[in-house]
Design a protein around this motif. Structure first.
Motif, mmCIF file in Angstrom:
data_model
loop_
_atom_site.group_PDB
_atom_site.id
_atom_site.type_symbol
_atom_site.label_atom_id
_atom_site.label_comp_id
_atom_site.label_asym_id
_atom_site.label_seq_id
_atom_site.Cartn_x
_atom_site.Cartn_y
_atom_site.Cartn_z
ATOM 1 N N LEU A 196 -124.228 12.674 35.156
ATOM 2 C CA LEU A 196 -123.221 12.108 34.262
ATOM 3 C C LEU A 196 -122.215 11.236 35.016
ATOM 4 O O LEU A 196 -121.766 10.215 34.490
ATOM 5 C CB LEU A 196 -122.512 13.218 33.482
ATOM 6 N N GLU A 197 -121.903 11.609 36.254
ATOM 7 C CA GLU A 197 -121.014 10.772 37.076
ATOM 8 C C GLU A 197 -121.658 9.422 37.366
ATOM 9 O O GLU A 197 -120.981 8.386 37.331
ATOM 10 C CB GLU A 197 -120.673 11.473 38.391
ATOM 11 N N THR B 6 -134.737 6.226 35.995
ATOM 12 C CA THR B 6 -135.095 5.980 37.396
ATOM 13 C C THR B 6 -133.885 5.480 38.176
ATOM 14 O O THR B 6 -133.648 5.923 39.304
ATOM 15 C CB THR B 6 -136.256 4.964 37.488
ATOM 16 N N ALA B 7 -133.100 4.586 37.583
ATOM 17 C CA ALA B 7 -131.894 4.073 38.256
ATOM 18 C C ALA B 7 -130.877 5.193 38.465
ATOM 19 O O ALA B 7 -130.233 5.268 39.518
ATOM 20 C CB ALA B 7 -131.282 2.926 37.452
ATOM 21 N N VAL B 8 -130.748 6.071 37.478
ATOM 22 C CA VAL B 8 -129.835 7.211 37.623
ATOM 23 C C VAL B 8 -130.328 8.114 38.758
ATOM 24 O O VAL B 8 -129.538 8.526 39.617
ATOM 25 C CB VAL B 8 -129.700 8.002 36.305
ATOM 26 N N ARG C 150 -137.223 14.944 35.695
ATOM 27 C CA ARG C 150 -136.196 15.944 35.391
ATOM 28 C C ARG C 150 -134.905 15.253 34.986
ATOM 29 O O ARG C 150 -134.230 15.661 34.046
ATOM 30 C CB ARG C 150 -135.950 16.866 36.585
ATOM 31 N N VAL C 151 -134.557 14.169 35.702
ATOM 32 C CA VAL C 151 -133.360 13.395 35.360
ATOM 33 C C VAL C 151 -133.475 12.882 33.921
ATOM 34 O O VAL C 151 -132.517 12.947 33.149
ATOM 35 C CB VAL C 151 -133.131 12.239 36.357
ATOM 36 N N GLU C 152 -134.650 12.417 33.544
ATOM 37 C CA GLU C 152 -134.839 11.925 32.175
ATOM 38 C C GLU C 152 -134.644 13.044 31.151
ATOM 39 O O GLU C 152 -134.019 12.842 30.106
ATOM 40 C CB GLU C 152 -136.221 11.298 32.015
ATOM 41 N N ILE D 147 -135.982 2.445 28.462
ATOM 42 C CA ILE D 147 -134.886 3.161 27.815
ATOM 43 C C ILE D 147 -133.760 3.271 28.831
ATOM 44 O O ILE D 147 -133.994 3.577 29.998
ATOM 45 C CB ILE D 147 -135.355 4.542 27.347
ATOM 46 N N ALA D 148 -132.544 3.024 28.380
ATOM 47 C CA ALA D 148 -131.384 3.115 29.267
ATOM 48 C C ALA D 148 -130.348 4.037 28.627
ATOM 49 O O ALA D 148 -130.377 4.281 27.418
ATOM 50 C CB ALA D 148 -130.792 1.724 29.502
ATOM 51 N N TYR D 149 -129.466 4.538 29.455
ATOM 52 C CA TYR D 149 -128.466 5.500 29.017
ATOM 53 C C TYR D 149 -127.079 5.071 29.492
ATOM 54 O O TYR D 149 -126.941 4.449 30.535
ATOM 55 C CB TYR D 149 -128.771 6.885 29.612
ATOM 56 N N ARG D 150 -126.077 5.435 28.697
ATOM 57 C CA ARG D 150 -124.706 5.233 29.130
ATOM 58 C C ARG D 150 -123.898 6.457 28.744
ATOM 59 O O ARG D 150 -124.226 7.159 27.790
ATOM 60 C CB ARG D 150 -124.108 3.951 28.559
#
Length: 186
Positions: free
Chosen positions: A109-110, A122-124, A154-156, A177-180
């Motif tokens: 989350l950070e 993947t970027a996260v 797992r991150v996903e 897919i991207a997340y914010r």
């Protein structure tokens, strides 16, 4: 430092499913003591997700769910076996337990919060990996696992749980897919 849990099941379509899986766990110590195998009980008492997907596929999946529900403080594992806690299924409490007790959620989350634009899973994972490698690590065996490669799958799953719990937003871009992050009070 609170105990953290690594297992994260595939996220369901909605929070009603979380409640349904929790409700498959015995409610009392007596019921827990009478349950020969809680994994089988959970497997037998859960059906399909709101989107028609089978909720729990096998015994290993049931064990992952039970551990995850422990992390969320919705079930406990005592000498008589697994049973539901007295805690209500309240979103704020679940969010807080998710952040505090599921391994890596804070870092994930950070990474989202620090990003100027939405990130792919993947970027996260890459940012979390980079962050963990840049911090000094004690040489004890118990903490050597933090040097292992962060698992994008797992991150996903963590990110999808964050979406379900209202901690992140999912955005579909052209080919990924991207997340914010979403600001919350918890």
């Amino acid at each position: 430092m609170p105990l953290t849990f690594k297992p994260v099941p595939e996220p369901p379509a909605d929070c009603d499913t979380l409640a349904a899986v929790r409700n498959a766990v015995p409610a009392t110590k007596a019921a827990a003591a009478e349950t020969a195998d809680c994994c089988v009980r959970v497997l037998e008492r859960t059906g399909r997700d709101a989107d028609g997907t089978e909720l729990i596929r096998d015994r290993d999946d049931a064990a992952t769910w039970l551990t995850f529900l422990r992390a969320l403080e919705l079930v406990t594992d005592g000498e008589d076996g697994y049973r539901r806690t007295d805690r209500e299924l309240e979103l704020e409490a679940v969010r807080a337990a998710f952040r505090k007790r599921v391994y890596g959620v804070g870092s994930i989350l950070e990474a989202l919060d620090a990003a100027a634009e939405p990130l792919s899973a993947t970027a996260v994972a890459d940012r979390v990996q980079s962050q963990s490698q840049s911090q000094p690590q004690p040489q004890s065996r118990s903490q050597s696992s933090s040097r292992r490669r962060v698992q994008p799958d797992r991150v996903e799953r963590v990110l999808e749980w964050a979406v379900l719990l209202g901690l992140a937003e999912r955005r579909e871009r052209a080919d990924e897919i991207a997340y914010r992050a979403i600001a919350t009070s918890s």
